[in-house]
Design a protein around this motif. Structure first.
Motif, PDB file in Angstrom:
ATOM      1  N   GLU A  33      54.155 -24.156 -79.769  1.00 12.33           N
ATOM      2  CA  GLU A  33      54.404 -23.616 -78.431  1.00 12.33           C
ATOM      3  C   GLU A  33      53.095 -23.197 -77.757  1.00 12.33           C
ATOM      4  O   GLU A  33      52.890 -23.446 -76.572  1.00 12.33           O
ATOM      5  CB  GLU A  33      55.380 -22.435 -78.495  1.00 12.33           C
ATOM      6  CG  GLU A  33      56.790 -22.809 -78.908  1.00 12.33           C
ATOM      7  CD  GLU A  33      56.966 -22.982 -80.417  1.00 12.33           C
ATOM      8  OE1 GLU A  33      56.080 -22.559 -81.198  1.00 12.33           O
ATOM      9  OE2 GLU A  33      57.995 -23.556 -80.822  1.00 12.33           O
ATOM     10  N   GLU A  34      52.224 -22.529 -78.525  1.00 13.87           N
ATOM     11  CA  GLU A  34      50.920 -22.134 -77.967  1.00 13.87           C
ATOM     12  C   GLU A  34      50.106 -23.373 -77.590  1.00 13.87           C
ATOM     13  O   GLU A  34      49.495 -23.416 -76.528  1.00 13.87           O
ATOM     14  CB  GLU A  34      50.128 -21.298 -78.975  1.00 13.87           C
ATOM     15  CG  GLU A  34      50.653 -19.901 -79.188  1.00 13.87           C
ATOM     16  CD  GLU A  34      49.922 -19.181 -80.310  1.00 13.87           C
ATOM     17  OE1 GLU A  34      49.688 -17.980 -80.142  1.00 13.87           O
ATOM     18  OE2 GLU A  34      49.579 -19.814 -81.324  1.00 13.87           O
ATOM     19  N   ALA A  35      50.107 -24.349 -78.471  1.00 23.01           N
ATOM     20  CA  ALA A  35      49.356 -25.579 -78.201  1.00 23.01           C
ATOM     21  C   ALA A  35      49.907 -26.274 -76.961  1.00 23.01           C
ATOM     22  O   ALA A  35      49.148 -26.720 -76.101  1.00 23.01           O
ATOM     23  CB  ALA A  35      49.399 -26.512 -79.406  1.00 23.01           C
ATOM     24  N   ALA A  36      51.238 -26.359 -76.851  1.00 17.12           N
ATOM     25  CA  ALA A  36      51.854 -27.004 -75.687  1.00 17.12           C
ATOM     26  C   ALA A  36      51.480 -26.274 -74.401  1.00 17.12           C
ATOM     27  O   ALA A  36      51.163 -26.910 -73.384  1.00 17.12           O
ATOM     28  CB  ALA A  36      53.370 -27.054 -75.854  1.00 17.12           C
ATOM     29  N   HIS A  37      51.487 -24.945 -74.447  1.00 23.63           N
ATOM     30  CA  HIS A  37      51.111 -24.162 -73.264  1.00 23.63           C
ATOM     31  C   HIS A  37      49.648 -24.406 -72.899  1.00 23.63           C
ATOM     32  O   HIS A  37      49.307 -24.632 -71.734  1.00 23.63           O
ATOM     33  CB  HIS A  37      51.360 -22.673 -73.499  1.00 23.63           C
ATOM     34  CG  HIS A  37      50.851 -21.824 -72.384  1.00 23.63           C
ATOM     35  ND1 HIS A  37      51.461 -21.779 -71.147  1.00 23.63           N
ATOM     36  CD2 HIS A  37      49.770 -21.014 -72.307  1.00 23.63           C
ATOM     37  CE1 HIS A  37      50.770 -20.968 -70.362  1.00 23.63           C
ATOM     38  NE2 HIS A  37      49.749 -20.483 -71.043  1.00 23.63           N
ATOM     39  N   LYS A  38      48.771 -24.369 -73.898  1.00 23.91           N
ATOM     40  CA  LYS A  38      47.340 -24.575 -73.637  1.00 23.91           C
ATOM     41  C   LYS A  38      47.081 -25.977 -73.091  1.00 23.91           C
ATOM     42  O   LYS A  38      46.260 -26.160 -72.194  1.00 23.91           O
ATOM     43  CB  LYS A  38      46.523 -24.340 -74.897  1.00 23.91           C
ATOM     44  CG  LYS A  38      46.438 -22.874 -75.290  1.00 23.91           C
ATOM     45  CD  LYS A  38      45.727 -22.683 -76.608  1.00 23.91           C
ATOM     46  CE  LYS A  38      45.826 -21.246 -77.049  1.00 23.91           C
ATOM     47  NZ  LYS A  38      44.623 -20.498 -76.905  1.00 23.91           N
ATOM     48  N   ILE A  39      47.791 -26.964 -73.617  1.00 24.48           N
ATOM     49  CA  ILE A  39      47.651 -28.337 -73.124  1.00 24.48           C
ATOM     50  C   ILE A  39      48.080 -28.418 -71.662  1.00 24.48           C
ATOM     51  O   ILE A  39      47.395 -29.043 -70.839  1.00 24.48           O
ATOM     52  CB  ILE A  39      48.455 -29.321 -74.005  1.00 24.48           C
ATOM     53  CG1 ILE A  39      47.756 -29.477 -75.363  1.00 24.48           C
ATOM     54  CG2 ILE A  39      48.625 -30.672 -73.314  1.00 24.48           C
ATOM     55  CD1 ILE A  39      48.584 -30.202 -76.413  1.00 24.48           C
ATOM     56  N   THR A  40      49.183 -27.767 -71.322  1.00 23.13           N
ATOM     57  CA  THR A  40      49.646 -27.760 -69.931  1.00 23.13           C
ATOM     58  C   THR A  40      48.609 -27.133 -69.013  1.00 23.13           C
ATOM     59  O   THR A  40      48.303 -27.664 -67.937  1.00 23.13           O
ATOM     60  CB  THR A  40      50.996 -27.015 -69.820  1.00 23.13           C
ATOM     61  OG1 THR A  40      51.963 -27.712 -70.612  1.00 23.13           O
ATOM     62  CG2 THR A  40      51.471 -26.933 -68.385  1.00 23.13           C
ATOM     63  N   VAL A  41      48.051 -26.007 -69.429  1.00 26.32           N
ATOM     64  CA  VAL A  41      47.022 -25.330 -68.620  1.00 26.32           C
ATOM     65  C   VAL A  41      45.804 -26.239 -68.452  1.00 26.32           C
ATOM     66  O   VAL A  41      45.273 -26.397 -67.337  1.00 26.32           O
ATOM     67  CB  VAL A  41      46.628 -23.981 -69.259  1.00 26.32           C
ATOM     68  CG1 VAL A  41      45.385 -23.393 -68.611  1.00 26.32           C
ATOM     69  CG2 VAL A  41      47.796 -23.003 -69.186  1.00 26.32           C
ATOM     70  N   LEU A  42      45.358 -26.842 -69.535  1.00 26.50           N
ATOM     71  CA  LEU A  42      44.193 -27.734 -69.465  1.00 26.50           C
ATOM     72  C   LEU A  42      44.468 -28.951 -68.585  1.00 26.50           C
ATOM     73  O   LEU A  42      43.613 -29.363 -67.792  1.00 26.50           O
ATOM     74  CB  LEU A  42      43.766 -28.174 -70.865  1.00 26.50           C
ATOM     75  CG  LEU A  42      43.174 -27.063 -71.735  1.00 26.50           C
ATOM     76  CD1 LEU A  42      43.046 -27.528 -73.186  1.00 26.50           C
ATOM     77  CD2 LEU A  42      41.832 -26.610 -71.200  1.00 26.50           C
ATOM     78  N   ASP A  55      46.551 -29.082 -66.085  1.00 31.06           N
ATOM     79  CA  ASP A  55      46.541 -28.595 -64.706  1.00 31.06           C
ATOM     80  C   ASP A  55      45.107 -28.490 -64.186  1.00 31.06           C
ATOM     81  O   ASP A  55      44.823 -28.838 -63.035  1.00 31.06           O
ATOM     82  CB  ASP A  55      47.244 -27.239 -64.594  1.00 31.06           C
ATOM     83  CG  ASP A  55      48.758 -27.334 -64.750  1.00 31.06           C
ATOM     84  OD1 ASP A  55      49.314 -28.453 -64.672  1.00 31.06           O
ATOM     85  OD2 ASP A  55      49.398 -26.275 -64.969  1.00 31.06           O
ATOM     86  N   GLN A  56      44.202 -28.018 -65.040  1.00 26.47           N
ATOM     87  CA  GLN A  56      42.795 -27.926 -64.641  1.00 26.47           C
ATOM     88  C   GLN A  56      42.203 -29.316 -64.431  1.00 26.47           C
ATOM     89  O   GLN A  56      41.435 -29.535 -63.486  1.00 26.47           O
ATOM     90  CB  GLN A  56      42.000 -27.149 -65.686  1.00 26.47           C
ATOM     91  CG  GLN A  56      42.366 -25.679 -65.747  1.00 26.47           C
ATOM     92  CD  GLN A  56      41.698 -24.958 -66.909  1.00 26.47           C
ATOM     93  OE1 GLN A  56      41.188 -25.562 -67.841  1.00 26.47           O
ATOM     94  NE2 GLN A  56      41.726 -23.633 -66.864  1.00 26.47           N
TER      95      GLN A  56
END
Length: 107
Positions: free
Chosen positions: A26-35, A37-38
């Motif tokens: 879940e943390e990895a999926a969230h971080k991937i989404t944020v990255l 988006d950037q």
């Protein structure tokens, strides 16, 4: 819940001696989404800058033509190709060539 080890990003992978950090899927999926988006924001900025470059290049071409000069300057294009190759390595030249092509309006 699955966990994955994630290397720290502060050092090159080959020189890391400290342990890796554990993250959940879940943390990895969230971080991937944020990255991602950037990355999308950077892509949007690149597209805006290409549009700006095209407009500037067309203005230069129009001014050169207005005074009887050629629309293109091969020496200037060579400077651009060399700059991209210096800064980006082997992939710089084809990128610069594509930008020059786009700026000429031949896409």
């Amino acid at each position: 819940m699955t966990t994955t080890t994630l290397p720290t990003a502060t050092e090159p992978a080959a020189s890391r001696t400290r342990p890796t950090r554990v993250v959940t899927e879940e943390e990895a999926a969230h971080k991937i989404t944020v990255l991602r988006d950037q990355i999308d924001a950077v892509d949007d900025a690149i597209i805006r800058l290409i549009d700006e470059r095209v407009a500037l290049s067309r203005n230069v071409g129009a001014l050169r033509a207005a005074v009887g000069g050629p629309r293109l300057s091969l020496s200037r294009e060579n400077q651009i190709l060399a700059k991209f190759a210096r800064r980006l390595g082997a992939q710089g030249t084809p990128l610069a060539m594509l930008l020059l092509k786009i700026s000429r309006g031949r896409m």
